[in-house]
Design a protein around this motif. Structure first.
Motif, mmCIF file in Angstrom:
data_model
loop_
_atom_site.group_PDB
_atom_site.id
_atom_site.type_symbol
_atom_site.label_atom_id
_atom_site.label_comp_id
_atom_site.label_asym_id
_atom_site.label_seq_id
_atom_site.Cartn_x
_atom_site.Cartn_y
_atom_site.Cartn_z
ATOM 1 N N GLY A 197 -16.045 -35.331 -8.504
ATOM 2 C CA GLY A 197 -17.185 -35.874 -7.790
ATOM 3 C C GLY A 197 -17.724 -34.968 -6.692
ATOM 4 N N LEU A 198 -16.963 -33.956 -6.318
ATOM 5 C CA LEU A 198 -17.451 -33.008 -5.314
ATOM 6 C C LEU A 198 -17.941 -31.725 -5.976
ATOM 7 C CD1 LEU A 198 -14.739 -33.228 -2.494
ATOM 8 C CD2 LEU A 198 -16.945 -34.368 -2.598
ATOM 9 N N GLY A 199 -17.940 -31.693 -7.278
ATOM 10 C CA GLY A 199 -18.255 -30.465 -7.996
ATOM 11 C C GLY A 199 -16.988 -29.649 -8.149
ATOM 12 N N ALA A 200 -17.156 -28.413 -8.513
ATOM 13 C CA ALA A 200 -15.998 -27.543 -8.698
ATOM 14 C C ALA A 200 -15.330 -27.267 -7.354
ATOM 15 C CB ALA A 200 -16.419 -26.231 -9.346
ATOM 16 N N ILE A 201 -14.022 -27.436 -7.318
ATOM 17 C CA ILE A 201 -13.252 -27.164 -6.109
ATOM 18 C C ILE A 201 -12.592 -25.806 -6.296
ATOM 19 C CG2 ILE A 201 -11.384 -27.940 -4.596
ATOM 20 C CD1 ILE A 201 -13.673 -29.955 -4.786
ATOM 21 N N SER A 202 -12.802 -24.926 -5.351
ATOM 22 C CA SER A 202 -12.131 -23.625 -5.413
ATOM 23 C C SER A 202 -11.016 -23.599 -4.371
ATOM 24 C CB SER A 202 -13.121 -22.478 -5.183
ATOM 25 O OG SER A 202 -13.730 -22.574 -3.915
ATOM 26 N N VAL A 203 -10.063 -22.731 -4.616
ATOM 27 C CA VAL A 203 -8.951 -22.559 -3.680
ATOM 28 C C VAL A 203 -8.900 -21.096 -3.279
ATOM 29 C CG1 VAL A 203 -7.645 -24.515 -4.590
ATOM 30 C CG2 VAL A 203 -7.243 -22.264 -5.522
ATOM 31 N N ARG A 204 -8.614 -20.872 -2.021
ATOM 32 C CA ARG A 204 -8.530 -19.512 -1.475
ATOM 33 C C ARG A 204 -7.411 -19.451 -0.456
ATOM 34 N NH1 ARG A 204 -14.697 -19.335 -0.176
ATOM 35 N NH2 ARG A 204 -15.523 -19.083 -2.255
ATOM 36 N N ARG A 205 -6.916 -18.263 -0.269
ATOM 37 C CA ARG A 205 -5.925 -18.078 0.789
ATOM 38 C C ARG A 205 -6.535 -18.469 2.119
ATOM 39 N NH1 ARG A 205 -3.604 -12.151 0.246
ATOM 40 N NH2 ARG A 205 -2.988 -12.305 -1.912
ATOM 41 N N PHE A 206 -5.714 -19.060 2.939
ATOM 42 C CA PHE A 206 -6.165 -19.493 4.258
ATOM 43 C C PHE A 206 -4.995 -19.316 5.208
ATOM 44 C CE2 PHE A 206 -6.796 -22.986 7.379
ATOM 45 C CZ PHE A 206 -7.999 -22.581 7.907
ATOM 46 N N PHE A 207 -4.983 -18.238 5.940
ATOM 47 C CA PHE A 207 -3.874 -17.877 6.812
ATOM 48 C C PHE A 207 -2.576 -17.993 6.015
ATOM 49 C CE2 PHE A 207 -7.309 -19.155 9.650
ATOM 50 C CZ PHE A 207 -7.414 -18.022 10.424
ATOM 51 N N GLY A 208 -1.647 -18.840 6.397
ATOM 52 C CA GLY A 208 -0.394 -18.978 5.666
ATOM 53 C C GLY A 208 -0.428 -20.052 4.608
ATOM 54 N N GLY A 209 -1.606 -20.541 4.250
ATOM 55 C CA GLY A 209 -1.715 -21.617 3.283
ATOM 56 C C GLY A 209 -2.849 -21.375 2.313
ATOM 57 N N THR A 210 -3.429 -22.470 1.829
ATOM 58 C CA THR A 210 -4.490 -22.407 0.834
ATOM 59 C C THR A 210 -5.592 -23.396 1.200
ATOM 60 O OG1 THR A 210 -2.836 -21.898 -0.851
ATOM 61 C CG2 THR A 210 -4.979 -22.586 -1.633
ATOM 62 N N ALA A 211 -6.840 -22.920 1.193
ATOM 63 C CA ALA A 211 -7.997 -23.751 1.525
ATOM 64 C C ALA A 211 -8.546 -24.435 0.286
ATOM 65 C CB ALA A 211 -9.088 -22.888 2.157
ATOM 66 N N LEU A 212 -9.090 -25.627 0.467
ATOM 67 C CA LEU A 212 -9.825 -26.355 -0.563
ATOM 68 C C LEU A 212 -11.296 -26.303 -0.187
ATOM 69 C CD1 LEU A 212 -7.454 -29.427 -0.830
ATOM 70 C CD2 LEU A 212 -7.789 -27.675 -2.572
ATOM 71 N N ILE A 213 -12.118 -25.823 -1.120
ATOM 72 C CA ILE A 213 -13.523 -25.564 -0.827
ATOM 73 C C ILE A 213 -14.394 -26.167 -1.917
ATOM 74 C CG2 ILE A 213 -15.237 -23.720 -0.526
ATOM 75 C CD1 ILE A 213 -12.732 -21.964 0.301
ATOM 76 N N ALA A 214 -15.420 -26.902 -1.525
ATOM 77 C CA ALA A 214 -16.406 -27.462 -2.459
ATOM 78 C C ALA A 214 -17.779 -26.952 -2.048
ATOM 79 C CB ALA A 214 -16.374 -28.986 -2.436
ATOM 80 N N ASP A 215 -18.494 -26.381 -2.992
ATOM 81 C CA ASP A 215 -19.858 -25.896 -2.727
ATOM 82 C C ASP A 215 -19.893 -24.948 -1.527
ATOM 83 O OD1 ASP A 215 -22.574 -25.700 -3.310
ATOM 84 O OD2 ASP A 215 -23.099 -27.402 -2.033
ATOM 85 N N GLY A 216 -18.850 -24.134 -1.400
ATOM 86 C CA GLY A 216 -18.789 -23.161 -0.315
ATOM 87 C C GLY A 216 -18.361 -23.729 1.027
ATOM 88 N N ILE A 217 -17.978 -24.990 1.066
ATOM 89 C CA ILE A 217 -17.622 -25.646 2.329
ATOM 90 C C ILE A 217 -16.155 -26.058 2.303
ATOM 91 C CG2 ILE A 217 -18.078 -27.642 3.806
ATOM 92 C CD1 ILE A 217 -20.965 -27.564 2.620
#
Length: 129
Positions: free
Chosen positions: A19-39
């Protein structure tokens, strides 16, 4: 939890959030970020999911006894009050997971709009990161 496990958890959550569109994951300091539509609306750090909050959603987290993200800084603990730990029970129910993620995404959008308005008017936003 190691970085590979954190990344795998983020990938699993990304596939379960619809429902949020494609969710991407990226490194984020010592963890992993969840990003939807670049946010970025959340991240996983040391096995815990943290979701973006705003003034409307923060009380929901606090009512459940959830805490803001914090980490040890130089001589003091740094608290990031715009991200709170998500309750564990949302992991067991995809509908709840989607609901909480959607709320976090809306909070992140609101923060971006607030910053944009402040920039347009030459002021600074009145919220802490």
């Amino acid at each position: 939890m190691n970085k590979v496990t954190t990344h795998n958890l983020a990938l699993d959550l990304a596939t379960r959030i619809e429902g949020l569109g494609a969710i991407s994951v990226r490194r984020f300091f010592g963890g992993t970020a969840l990003i939807a539509d670049g946010i970025q609306f959340g991240f996983i750090m040391k096995g815990s999911l943290y979701l973006r909050v705003d003034d409307a959603s923060r009380p929901r987290f606090e009512a459940l006894g959830m805490n803001p993200f914090s980490y040890p800084g130089r001589g003091k603990t740094v608290t990031v009050s715009s991200y709170y730990a998500a309750p564990d029970d949302i992991f067991d129910d995809n509908e709840q997971l989607r609901e909480w993620a959607a709320d976090a995404y809306q909070a992140a959008l609101g923060a971006i709009h607030k910053i944009s308005r402040a920039t347009e008017t030459g002021g600074l936003p009145d919220t802490a990161a």
